[in-house]
Design an enzyme around this catalytic site. Structure first.
Site, PDB file in Angstrom:
ATOM      1  N   SER A   1      37.045  -4.917  61.847  1.00  0.00           N
ATOM      2  CA  SER A   1      38.039  -5.653  61.077  1.00  0.00           C
ATOM      3  C   SER A   1      38.882  -4.604  60.367  1.00  0.00           C
ATOM      4  CB  SER A   1      37.396  -6.578  60.043  1.00  0.00           C
ATOM      5  OG  SER A   1      36.736  -7.661  60.653  1.00  0.00           O
ATOM      6  N   ARG A   2      40.082  -4.955  60.049  1.00  0.00           N
ATOM      7  CA  ARG A   2      40.999  -3.987  59.453  1.00  0.00           C
ATOM      8  C   ARG A   2      40.443  -3.368  58.181  1.00  0.00           C
ATOM      9  NH1 ARG A   2      45.324  -4.947  56.325  1.00  0.00           N
ATOM     10  NH2 ARG A   2      45.015  -7.182  56.569  1.00  0.00           N
TER      11      ARG A   2
ATOM     12  N   THR B   1      37.449 -18.034  70.537  1.00  0.00           N
ATOM     13  CA  THR B   1      37.438 -19.336  69.861  1.00  0.00           C
ATOM     14  C   THR B   1      38.313 -19.280  68.615  1.00  0.00           C
ATOM     15  OG1 THR B   1      35.418 -18.715  68.667  1.00  0.00           O
ATOM     16  CG2 THR B   1      35.130 -19.970  70.706  1.00  0.00           C
TER      17      THR B   1
ATOM     18  N   GLY C   1      34.652 -11.803  59.729  1.00  0.00           N
ATOM     19  CA  GLY C   1      34.855 -12.663  58.574  1.00  0.00           C
ATOM     20  C   GLY C   1      33.814 -13.757  58.517  1.00  0.00           C
ATOM     21  N   ARG C   2      34.252 -14.925  58.060  1.00  0.00           N
ATOM     22  CA  ARG C   2      33.343 -16.056  57.848  1.00  0.00           C
ATOM     23  C   ARG C   2      32.606 -16.448  59.126  1.00  0.00           C
ATOM     24  NH1 ARG C   2      34.962 -21.602  58.033  1.00  0.00           N
ATOM     25  NH2 ARG C   2      37.057 -20.787  58.356  1.00  0.00           N
ATOM     26  N   ILE C   3      33.298 -16.549  60.236  1.00  0.00           N
ATOM     27  CA  ILE C   3      32.681 -16.959  61.496  1.00  0.00           C
ATOM     28  C   ILE C   3      32.107 -15.758  62.230  1.00  0.00           C
ATOM     29  CG2 ILE C   3      33.109 -18.019  63.748  1.00  0.00           C
ATOM     30  CD1 ILE C   3      35.272 -19.728  62.356  1.00  0.00           C
TER      31      ILE C   3
ATOM     32  N   ARG D   1      42.352 -18.056  68.191  1.00  0.00           N
ATOM     33  CA  ARG D   1      43.649 -18.618  68.556  1.00  0.00           C
ATOM     34  C   ARG D   1      44.128 -17.957  69.838  1.00  0.00           C
ATOM     35  NH1 ARG D   1      42.225 -21.821  65.503  1.00  0.00           N
ATOM     36  NH2 ARG D   1      43.353 -22.884  63.817  1.00  0.00           N
TER      37      ARG D   1
ATOM     38  N   HIS E   1      39.826 -26.853  72.857  1.00  0.00           N
ATOM     39  CA  HIS E   1      39.859 -26.611  71.413  1.00  0.00           C
ATOM     40  C   HIS E   1      38.826 -27.496  70.701  1.00  0.00           C
ATOM     41  CE1 HIS E   1      42.705 -24.852  68.174  1.00  0.00           C
ATOM     42  NE2 HIS E   1      41.460 -24.902  67.729  1.00  0.00           N
TER      43      HIS E   1
ATOM     44  N   GLU F   1      48.749 -25.722  74.120  1.00  0.00           N
ATOM     45  CA  GLU F   1      47.709 -26.752  74.079  1.00  0.00           C
ATOM     46  C   GLU F   1      48.377 -28.125  73.996  1.00  0.00           C
ATOM     47  OE1 GLU F   1      44.919 -25.916  70.944  1.00  0.00           O
ATOM     48  OE2 GLU F   1      44.513 -23.895  71.666  1.00  0.00           O
TER      49      GLU F   1
END
Length: 328
Positions: A179-180, A238, A158-160, A240, A288, A269
């Protein structure tokens, strides 16, 4: 309610940045602003700390609010959230109780992308280990590995993830992506090969995770997936924490199936001081920090405080729960 009687609490500003942005002085001149920098780990502590406040400014997902807390906060009218994430907020409950919630624009993901690349190189070149040994001996003889020629698996293009793929491709690495809904054409646009998740795990020297956390992605990487990976492969997360099974990851580190991990996110966390992950020399851990740069935090606090001022002035706001306006 007059401006000066409005009570605003800024939660979780552990980096102590909120007070240095320009909007802070503007807000402080018109309202009673209190910084609450202690960690509020539990419903009772949250309610006790913020019971008297009308407005809360929240830093990302550091403190969770549900109907249990809202129902005990009769004075709360507005939550100014940094970023657009809301998984830590019960928005339907906030709406029912007449609490408006506004966010700030999402960032580009550039800082998370940068940290991901940093963790990859820290693992490959064993930078933390060399740095530590430089304080203990004259000239450490620790060998690392180069990125060139390695296969990097990007789980989530995706974006990252797509930006991470572009960068590692510059170093002449092979990039696999899953990715799916990913198509071969979309993968090729960033220099990646579209493969199945199992193929990505089997063929990658480094796996980096960039998928969102939801009911279907929780536990995506578990014992089965670690067993598919190359012995000694590296894992970077990075995204979750719960996307990866921590018990399975610890087991893979203990056995050597995993050669190392670079983690910015965890199931719990802050990570408890006695957590097993803290004891692995080949586990590079950050608190984080993906989004937590001076530039991003300053920008988010400025925007969140401007949203509070707009709320005070009755100006239009883009709310995360716009239906609350009907109730009000």
């Amino acid at each position: 309610m007059t401006d000066q009687s409005l009570k605003v609490a800024v939660l979780d500003d552990f980096e102590q940045i909120a007070e240095i942005v320009p909007a802070y002085e503007k807000l402080k001149a018109r309202a009673q602003v209190t910084m609450l920098r202690q960690r509020l780990d539990g419903s009772e502590k949250i309610v006790s700390a913020v019971r008297d406040f009308n407005v809360l400014l929240l830093m990302r997902e550091r403190t969770r609010f549900s109907e249990r807390e809202y129902s005990q906060l009769p004075n709360l009218k507005f939550i100014s959230q940094t970023g657009r994430t809301s998984r830590h907020l019960d928005l339907p409950a906030a709406t029912r109780l007449g609490i408006a919630v506004a966010g700030t624009p999402s960032d580009s993901g550039a800082t998370t992308k940068e940290l991901t690349i940093g963790l990859i190189f820290a693992l490959l070149r064993k930078i933390p280990q060399v740095n530590q040994r430089m304080r203990e001996e004259l000239w450490p003889a620790i060998t690392g590995h180069k990125l060139e020629g390695k296969t990097v698996g990007v789980l989530g293009l995706g974006r990252i993830g797509s930006e991470v793929a572009r960068i590692v491709k510059i170093f002449n690495a092979r990039v696999l992506a899953y990715s799916r809904t990913l198509t071969p054409q979309s993968a090729a646009e960033v220099g990646a090969e579209c493969v199945s998740q199992d193929t990505l795990l089997k063929e990658s020297d480094i796996v980096t995770i960039h998928i969102p956390l939801n009911a279907t992605t929780r536990g995506t990487i578990g014992e089965r997936e670690f067993a598919l990976m190359k012995p000694g492969a590296l894992l970077v997360n990075t995204a979750r924490g719960p996307i990866v099974s921590e018990p399975a990851m610890i087991k893979a580190l203990e056995s050597g199936q995993l050669g190392g991990v670079g983690l910015d996110v965890f199931d719990i966390e802050p990570l408890p001081l006695d957590h097993p992950l803290r004891h692995f020399d080949n586990a590079i851990l950050t608190s984080h920090r993906g989004y937590a740069t001076l530039e991003i935090l300053s920008e988010r606090y400025e925007q969140a405080m401007e949203n509070i001022i707009k709320f005070m002035d009755g100006k239009p706001l883009t709310l995360l729960n716009p239906e609350v306006q009907i109730i009000k």
